[in-house]
Write a protein that holds these residues in place. Structure first.
Motif, PDB file in Angstrom:
ATOM      1  N   ARG A 286       3.459 -19.921  -2.180  1.00 25.50           N
ATOM      2  CA  ARG A 286       4.451 -19.525  -1.462  1.00 25.50           C
ATOM      3  C   ARG A 286       5.289 -18.503  -2.499  1.00 25.50           C
ATOM      4  NH1 ARG A 286       7.316 -21.528   2.661  1.00 25.50           N
ATOM      5  NH2 ARG A 286       9.284 -20.878   1.745  1.00 25.50           N
ATOM      6  N   ASP A 287       5.377 -18.551  -3.557  1.00 22.16           N
ATOM      7  CA  ASP A 287       6.034 -17.676  -4.698  1.00 22.16           C
ATOM      8  C   ASP A 287       5.210 -16.281  -4.833  1.00 22.16           C
ATOM      9  OD1 ASP A 287       8.022 -19.521  -5.131  1.00 22.16           O
ATOM     10  OD2 ASP A 287       7.457 -20.277  -6.769  1.00 22.16           O
ATOM     11  N   ARG A 288       3.740 -16.672  -4.932  1.00 22.59           N
ATOM     12  CA  ARG A 288       2.916 -15.400  -5.021  1.00 22.59           C
ATOM     13  C   ARG A 288       3.174 -14.665  -3.890  1.00 22.59           C
ATOM     14  NH1 ARG A 288      -3.084 -15.765  -7.261  1.00 22.59           N
ATOM     15  NH2 ARG A 288      -1.813 -16.246  -9.146  1.00 22.59           N
ATOM     16  N   ALA A 289       3.069 -15.410  -2.609  1.00 25.10           N
ATOM     17  CA  ALA A 289       3.137 -14.654  -1.422  1.00 25.10           C
ATOM     18  C   ALA A 289       4.291 -13.886  -1.428  1.00 25.10           C
ATOM     19  CB  ALA A 289       2.960 -15.544  -0.111  1.00 25.10           C
ATOM     20  N   GLY A 290       5.747 -14.591  -1.515  1.00 17.75           N
ATOM     21  CA  GLY A 290       6.854 -13.863  -1.576  1.00 17.75           C
ATOM     22  C   GLY A 290       6.807 -12.284  -2.624  1.00 17.75           C
ATOM     23  N   ALA A 291       6.247 -12.531  -3.564  1.00 13.69           N
ATOM     24  CA  ALA A 291       6.036 -11.566  -4.512  1.00 13.69           C
ATOM     25  C   ALA A 291       5.325 -10.283  -3.958  1.00 13.69           C
ATOM     26  CB  ALA A 291       5.625 -11.733  -5.885  1.00 13.69           C
ATOM     27  N   HIS A 292       4.205 -10.505  -3.277  1.00  6.35           N
ATOM     28  CA  HIS A 292       3.272  -9.810  -2.611  1.00  6.35           C
ATOM     29  C   HIS A 292       4.242  -8.972  -1.437  1.00  6.35           C
ATOM     30  CE1 HIS A 292      -0.201 -10.055  -4.806  1.00  6.35           C
ATOM     31  NE2 HIS A 292      -0.472 -11.447  -4.363  1.00  6.35           N
ATOM     32  N   PHE A 293       4.893  -9.783  -0.698  1.00  7.46           N
ATOM     33  CA  PHE A 293       5.558  -9.084   0.426  1.00  7.46           C
ATOM     34  C   PHE A 293       6.781  -8.312   0.000  1.00  7.46           C
ATOM     35  CE2 PHE A 293       4.125 -13.076   2.985  1.00  7.46           C
ATOM     36  CZ  PHE A 293       2.898 -12.356   3.390  1.00  7.46           C
ATOM     37  N   GLU A 294       7.293  -8.512  -0.989  1.00  5.03           N
ATOM     38  CA  GLU A 294       8.304  -7.854  -1.599  1.00  5.03           C
ATOM     39  C   GLU A 294       7.908  -6.457  -2.249  1.00  5.03           C
ATOM     40  OE1 GLU A 294      10.691  -9.945  -4.383  1.00  5.03           O
ATOM     41  OE2 GLU A 294      11.639 -11.390  -2.891  1.00  5.03           O
ATOM     42  N   THR A 295       6.869  -6.475  -2.885  1.00 10.67           N
ATOM     43  CA  THR A 295       6.244  -5.457  -3.276  1.00 10.67           C
ATOM     44  C   THR A 295       5.598  -4.326  -2.188  1.00 10.67           C
ATOM     45  OG1 THR A 295       5.103  -6.509  -5.339  1.00 10.67           O
ATOM     46  CG2 THR A 295       4.141  -4.431  -4.420  1.00 10.67           C
ATOM     47  N   ALA A 296       5.133  -4.914  -1.199  1.00  8.51           N
ATOM     48  CA  ALA A 296       4.811  -4.281   0.066  1.00  8.51           C
ATOM     49  C   ALA A 296       6.015  -3.765   0.671  1.00  8.51           C
ATOM     50  CB  ALA A 296       4.002  -5.258   1.045  1.00  8.51           C
ATOM     51  N   MET A 297       7.050  -4.325   0.931  1.00  9.74           N
ATOM     52  CA  MET A 297       8.030  -3.649   1.481  1.00  9.74           C
ATOM     53  C   MET A 297       8.620  -2.579   0.605  1.00  9.74           C
ATOM     54  SD  MET A 297      10.235  -6.598   3.620  1.00  9.74           S
ATOM     55  CE  MET A 297      10.609  -7.694   1.909  1.00  9.74           C
ATOM     56  N   ALA A 298       8.631  -2.644  -0.499  1.00  9.90           N
ATOM     57  CA  ALA A 298       9.116  -1.572  -1.473  1.00  9.90           C
ATOM     58  C   ALA A 298       8.185  -0.267  -1.199  1.00  9.90           C
ATOM     59  CB  ALA A 298       9.281  -1.991  -2.801  1.00  9.90           C
ATOM     60  N   VAL A 299       6.986  -0.495  -1.277  1.00  9.10           N
ATOM     61  CA  VAL A 299       6.026   0.556  -1.096  1.00  9.10           C
ATOM     62  C   VAL A 299       6.167   1.066   0.158  1.00  9.10           C
ATOM     63  CG1 VAL A 299       3.337   0.913  -1.063  1.00  9.10           C
ATOM     64  CG2 VAL A 299       4.458  -0.462  -2.772  1.00  9.10           C
ATOM     65  N   GLU A 300       6.398   0.466   1.383  1.00  8.78           N
ATOM     66  CA  GLU A 300       6.261   1.221   2.604  1.00  8.78           C
ATOM     67  C   GLU A 300       7.536   1.821   3.054  1.00  8.78           C
ATOM     68  OE1 GLU A 300       2.978  -2.183   3.997  1.00  8.78           O
ATOM     69  OE2 GLU A 300       4.962  -2.524   4.505  1.00  8.78           O
ATOM     70  N   GLU A 301       8.624   1.351   2.403  1.00  3.59           N
ATOM     71  CA  GLU A 301       9.781   2.079   2.528  1.00  3.59           C
ATOM     72  C   GLU A 301       9.691   3.317   1.694  1.00  3.59           C
ATOM     73  OE1 GLU A 301      13.731  -0.464   2.821  1.00  3.59           O
ATOM     74  OE2 GLU A 301      12.664  -1.230   1.159  1.00  3.59           O
ATOM     75  N   ARG A 302       9.201   3.378   0.649  1.00  4.84           N
ATOM     76  CA  ARG A 302       8.903   4.622  -0.170  1.00  4.84           C
ATOM     77  C   ARG A 302       8.185   5.466   0.805  1.00  4.84           C
ATOM     78  NH1 ARG A 302       5.103   6.201  -3.145  1.00  4.84           N
ATOM     79  NH2 ARG A 302       4.051   4.094  -3.445  1.00  4.84           N
ATOM     80  N   MET A 303       7.123   4.950   1.337  1.00  2.49           N
ATOM     81  CA  MET A 303       6.132   5.872   2.050  1.00  2.49           C
ATOM     82  C   MET A 303       6.852   6.234   3.302  1.00  2.49           C
ATOM     83  SD  MET A 303       2.609   3.329   1.751  1.00  2.49           S
ATOM     84  CE  MET A 303       1.637   4.420   2.968  1.00  2.49           C
ATOM     85  N   GLY A 304       7.591   5.755   3.907  1.00  2.00           N
ATOM     86  CA  GLY A 304       8.180   5.879   5.167  1.00  2.00           C
ATOM     87  C   GLY A 304       7.067   5.479   6.124  1.00  2.00           C
ATOM     88  N   ALA A 305       6.428   4.505   5.928  1.00  7.83           N
ATOM     89  CA  ALA A 305       5.323   3.851   6.712  1.00  7.83           C
ATOM     90  C   ALA A 305       6.010   2.829   7.674  1.00  7.83           C
ATOM     91  CB  ALA A 305       4.200   3.457   5.906  1.00  7.83           C
ATOM     92  N   ASP A 306       6.860   3.173   8.449  1.00  8.16           N
ATOM     93  CA  ASP A 306       7.760   2.206   9.358  1.00  8.16           C
ATOM     94  C   ASP A 306       6.914   1.169  10.167  1.00  8.16           C
ATOM     95  OD1 ASP A 306       9.859   3.277   8.605  1.00  8.16           O
ATOM     96  OD2 ASP A 306      10.537   4.446  10.448  1.00  8.16           O
ATOM     97  N   THR A 307       5.717   1.652  10.447  1.00  4.84           N
ATOM     98  CA  THR A 307       4.784   0.677  11.228  1.00  4.84           C
ATOM     99  C   THR A 307       4.432  -0.428  10.414  1.00  4.84           C
ATOM    100  OG1 THR A 307       3.834   2.217  12.656  1.00  4.84           O
ATOM    101  CG2 THR A 307       2.694   0.423  12.425  1.00  4.84           C
ATOM    102  N   TRP A 308       4.101  -0.393   9.344  1.00  8.18           N
ATOM    103  CA  TRP A 308       3.724  -1.462   8.453  1.00  8.18           C
ATOM    104  C   TRP A 308       5.025  -2.017   7.752  1.00  8.18           C
ATOM    105  CZ3 TRP A 308      -0.403  -1.670  10.611  1.00  8.18           C
ATOM    106  CH2 TRP A 308      -1.085  -0.468  10.946  1.00  8.18           C
ATOM    107  N   LEU A 309       5.723  -1.237   7.520  1.00  6.57           N
ATOM    108  CA  LEU A 309       7.163  -2.043   7.222  1.00  6.57           C
ATOM    109  C   LEU A 309       7.474  -3.126   8.013  1.00  6.57           C
ATOM    110  CD1 LEU A 309       9.333  -2.142   5.161  1.00  6.57           C
ATOM    111  CD2 LEU A 309      10.548  -0.343   6.341  1.00  6.57           C
ATOM    112  N   ALA A 310       7.246  -2.790   9.267  1.00  6.84           N
ATOM    113  CA  ALA A 310       7.677  -4.081  10.233  1.00  6.84           C
ATOM    114  C   ALA A 310       6.788  -5.153  10.117  1.00  6.84           C
ATOM    115  CB  ALA A 310       7.616  -3.196  11.731  1.00  6.84           C
TER     116      ALA A 310
END
Length: 992
Positions: free
Chosen positions: A845-869
């Motif tokens: 769970r902890d590792r999964a949460g860290a990955h999701f937080e990284t993913a959301m940060a990257v996709e917000e920076r990209m402006g990739a709303d489809t994948w941010l969703a």
């Protein structure tokens, strides 16, 4: 004031012929053709495809209709395909040549339009009519071909706006591939032309080559296309023919005689006329005092199904001199000029004319109206029958006579000279045959008919008698022609043969040219071949070790070939060496070309450094005003920027590439620009734009020689339909592709993802187990990252932790990066989203949460709303099972996922959010206006329950259930219960 109607003299020569026999039957076909001719303003392009067996009357039908169309004010153009010499674009050239000759000069200048220079490839004498013309624009082969096709189309469209056109292309079964490609272009791009295109062809299986079959299938998909098939004449039509041909009365015997002739010939018009001719010439038919009678029954004549026998019998009734002239004419071709025959014949001019006159009276040839005195066999079947009866040496002798006559005339096409001297080589030697074969090949290449350019080169090699160096040069020309024609395997074989000769001769320059051609073919077609490295390395060892442009290109080829076989470290080192040498030489064009290849070293160097090299290559291309090189560097830079998630810069570069593509109209640049546009639109949440761009990319991809763009379109369509909740549409296609996938491609992983998405969990688990048991490494040969993401999606949906454990370490090396499929085909956002999904399945769970937080940060920076969703949903899905604080955080993430999914139009994801939060107001609002009761029934349908079982479970009648099911199908747009079940899974209306 409208232009005057075309006169009879404006009809092309072959259509002006008036056969001696009457035309009967075909009322339905004539009526259809009349209805298709666009005489009124505003009517667009139509196409009539007329098929039938040999001798079924296709030419006669078209000829009769052409006379009617000319009388109605249409300008008739005609071109025929040759059975023996496939001169590139022959039917199109003949049609355009007639259009040029009959056009008013001022109108012609206007109608030729801006593409007039491109038309010089087909009409070298055009400047004699239209004055000085610009040179055709030099570009890659696909662009040059597209510009030529566009110029022909624009010319015909402009001419048709003045008066309607009837364009006849005869004997399409003998058409060369370039002509077929141009016909396909006309069908797709000439919608505004006031034109009827009529194409005739033999439709018996043995007469329809693959290329024609593909063209016919493509044409039938176009609007305004009608297919006509000519069958045999009936008894009544044969009776009419007899009455009109005999100009006599058969009395009550007519039906019986007509039925006998129909039975003997199958109603085939050619055989009917041949039998009738035999009856009149042998005295079987007599006419006395207006009464016609037969001295013998038709059955006693025998069945004229053997055309060779018919021709032999007719020849037997001619004197030897006339028979000899006809045999010479049969060698000359279906249509021949008197001047050529006179020069080739071994008889005096008067005797020749008398023989031709007797041949015409016998019905074997007819005079063709035109500028010169020409004749034509009444049918190719007759010519072929005469030709086939010649012995080998006699045939070679006659070919030599015709070839030397054409050579003396100095106006023959190189393809004709090559054909005749090749056939005469056994008695004349190979020298002239080889020389004219090379000229024919270069003439075909000049007109962009690269498929036809390859055939004479092969003939030259087969004839032999060249030195080793000459043979190597021919192999190099053959490699280039095959490469331009999209025949990559043939191109590689030719380059390899040239390399073997160069190796025996220890000729380093020759070997280097062969090696560069071989590697470029591999690269352009995406072929992974270690042989390219072998040839390049041998050439590097053989040429002078000093700095040279040739050495730079060899090193650049090695760098790219190393990258293709996976040795990116070596690729980067060699690329740096080639760039350094290009800088020392001060050759900016070569340096720009090498820098544009730096994309392939991206796995060895930081992507930012590769982007810098591509930027420098772009800047040099701008300085050199090389639009193609500028576009190439920019397009690879977009792919590199997509790999690091810089979608904003990708968008800016894409606008520049689109502007370059619009200026050059280069199909490859347009194809790539549109598939980039689709990938960016998908990532940014503009699904309709992504869909439209993918369609445009596919259309441009259809124009690419030797490149199959369907894979790009397939991946993009799969990605878009998945977000649109329309994956069920692709199910049958993906199953077929997956079943045929034996190369470790991405279609089997794609099928697993589709099965899981549609709720077919058991089948998805079986497929995952099969992939796992075979070993995932086999997927590395194709779209490796795409395969891992599809498997991850499936594992997450069906809860396969065993496969997830196997996939995680394979994907972990991409942590912190973005997922790019192919070279900018699709961008799926952050790789950490997939890693988080796998970690969740593995109980981390902890590792999964860290990955999701990284993913959301990257996709917000990209402006990739489809994948941010998606990342927001996956993080919310993880946290919703935790403590109170985590569930509160989960609510915020799920709200964001639902908001983005609703705005973008992602019903599948929205359904999953609703399924996770059954108590929320959003979950109680059902999609597409379904009522609560309908959702209850839909859930049971998704479980495979029958109407009776559903009724018993819900305590309602089976009839009531059936009414609800009909409403469900209507509201959801489902064709059947299976599609409704898939809808339930993708929309999240199944039980949580």
């Amino acid at each position: 004031m409208p232009p005057p109607a075309p006169t009879q003299q404006q009809l092309p020569g072959p259509l002006r012929l008036r056969p001696s026999f009457p035309f009967v039957g075909r009322p339905r076909e004539l009526a259809v053709l009349r209805s298709l001719l666009p005489l009124a303003d505003g009517e667009g392009r139509r196409i009539a495809l007329i098929g039938g067996e040999a001798g079924s009357g296709k030419t006669r039908l078209v000829r009769e209709f052409a006379h009617e169309a000319a009388a109605d004010g249409a300008l008739v153009l005609h071109g025929g395909c040759d059975a023996v010499v496939r001169t590139p674009y022959r039917p199109i050239v003949e049609a355009l040549d007639h259009l040029v000759r009959v056009s008013d000069l001022s109108e012609l200048m206007e109608d030729l339009g801006p593409g007039r220079g491109e038309l010089r490839r087909l009409l070298p004498d055009l400047s004699a009519y239209a004055g000085p013309l610009p040179e055709p624009i030099a570009a890659d082969q696909d662009t040059e071909r597209h510009r030529l096709h566009a110029a022909v189309t624009d010319f015909l469209v402009a001419a048709s706006l003045r008066r309607p056109l009837l364009v006849v292309v005869e004997d399409g079964h003998w058409a060369d591939r370039p002509s077929l490609l141009l016909l396909r272009h006309l069908s797709n791009r000439a919608a505004d032309a006031r034109m009827l295109l009529v194409a005739t062809f033999r439709d018996t299986e043995a007469d329809v080559p693959d290329e024609l079959s593909e063209t016919l299938a493509d044409l039938r998909r176009s609007e305004g296309v009608v297919r006509l098939r000519l069958t045999g004449l009936g008894n009544d039509e044969v009776a009419e023919f007899m009455s009109r041909a005999a100009a006599g009365d058969f009395g009550d015997q007519l039906p019986g005689i007509a039925a006998a002739i129909t039975a003997l010939t199958g109603g085939n018009p050619f055989l009917v006329t041949e039998l009738w001719r035999q009856m009149t010439e042998t005295g079987v038919l007599e006419i006395r005092r207006g009464r016609a009678r037969l001295t013998r029954t038709p059955a006693e004549l025998g069945t004229p199904e053997g055309v060779r026998e018919v021709a032999t019998q007719r020849l037997a009734r001619l004197d030897p001199d006339t028979a000899g002239v006809l045999e010479l004419a049969a060698v000359a071709g279906l249509e021949f000029e008197l001047a050529v025959l006179s020069a080739a014949a071994a008889v005096d001019h008067r005797s020749l004319l008398e023989s031709l006159d007797r041949s015409a009276r016998s019905g074997m040839i007819v005079e063709v109206p035109g500028r010169t005195l020409r004749f034509r066999f009444t049918h190719e079947l007759v010519r072929r029958a005469l030709y086939d009866r010649l012995g080998t040496l006699r045939r070679a002798e006659l070919h030599l006579c015709v070839g030397e006559a054409l050579e003396a005339a100095s106006s023959a096409a190189p393809a004709d000279l090559a054909h005749h001297f090749a056939e005469a080589a056994r008695i004349d030697g190979a020298e002239r045959a080889v020389a004219y074969s090379l000229r024919a090949s270069r003439a075909a290449a000049q007109s962009l008919a690269f498929e036809e350019a390859a055939a004479p080169l092969r003939t030259a090699l087969e004839l032999g008698a060249q030195t080793e160096v000459e043979r190597a040069e021919i192999h190099l020309e053959l490699g280039w022609a095959c490469f331009c024609a999209g025949k990559s395997v043939d191109a590689m074989s030719a380059y390899w043969s040239a390399a073997q000769i160069a190796g025996r001769l220890a000729d380093g320059e020759l070997l280097a040219r062969a090696a560069v051609g071989y590697e470029d073919t591999c690269y352009r077609q995406g072929i992974f071949d270690a042989g390219a490295l072998e040839l390049l390395s041998d050439a590097l060892a053989m040429i002078d070790p000093g700095d040279s442009q040739l050495r730079v290109m060899l090193l650049a080829g090695v760098a790219r070939a190393q990258a293709f076989v996976g040795d990116h470290l070596r690729s980067g080192v060699v690329l740096e060496s080639s760039i350094a040498m290009a800088r020392r030489l001060g050759d900016r064009r070569t340096l720009a070309s090498v820098l544009a290849r730096s994309y392939w070293a991206k796995s060895a160097d930081p992507v930012e450094e590769v982007i810098d090299m591509l930027s420098e290559g772009r800047d040099l291309a701008v300085m050199l005003a090389d639009v193609e090189l500028e576009a190439e560097a920019l397009e690879w830079r977009i792919a590199a920027q997509m790999a690091i998630g810089d979608l904003e810069t990708c968008g800016r570069d894409l606008e520049v590439v689109s502007e370059l593509a619009d200026r050059t109209r280069q199909p490859f640049i347009l194809h790539v620009a549109e598939h980039y546009r689709s990938a960016l639109a998908l990532a940014e949440g503009r699904l309709d734009e992504a869909d439209a761009a993918a369609e445009r990319s596919r259309e441009w991809g259809r124009l690419l020689t030797g490149r199959d763009a369907s894979g790009v379109y397939g991946i993009q369509t799969f990605s878009i339909r998945r977000e649109q909740g329309r994956l069920a549409e692709l199910g049958p296609v993906i199953r077929v592709l997956a079943a045929a996938d034996r190369t470790g491609g991405a279609w089997r992983p794609g099928l697993v993802a589709l099965l899981a998405e549609l709720g077919m969990a058991d089948e998805a688990r079986r497929e995952l187990e099969a992939l796992r048991s075979r070993g995932l490494d086999e997927l590395r040969r194709s779209l490796w990252i795409a395969s891992l993401t599809y498997i991850t999606d499936a594992c997450s949906l069906v809860g396969d932790s065993e496969t997830a454990a196997a996939v995680y370490p394979l994907l972990a090396v991409h942590a912190g990066s973005t997922v790019m499929i192919g070279h900018g085909v699709a961008c799926y956002g952050s790789a950490d989203r997939y890693l988080g999904m796998l970690a969740r399945l593995n109980g981390e769970r902890d590792r999964a949460g860290a990955h999701f937080e990284t993913a959301m940060a990257v996709e917000e920076r990209m402006g990739a709303d489809t994948w941010l969703a998606h990342s927001s949903y996956e993080y919310g899905r993880l946290l919703v099972t935790g403590d109170d604080d985590e569930r509160e955080r989960a609510s915020a993430f799920l709200d964001r996922a639902a908001g983005l999914a609703e705005r973008i139009g992602m019903p599948t994801l929205l359904g999953r959010v609703r399924a996770l939060r059954p108590g929320t107001a959003a979950a109680r609002v059902f999609p597409d206006g379904l009522s609560k009761r309908e959702v209850e029934i839909l859930r049971q349908v998704a479980r495979g329950k029958s109407n009776r079982e559903i009724g018993r479970g819900l305590f309602i009648s089976e009839h009531t259930v059936a009414n609800h099911v009909r409403n469900i199908l209507r509201k959801t747009g489902s064709a059947n219960r299976t599609e409704a079940a898939a809808y339930a899974h993708t929309r999240g209306v199944i039980d949580p």
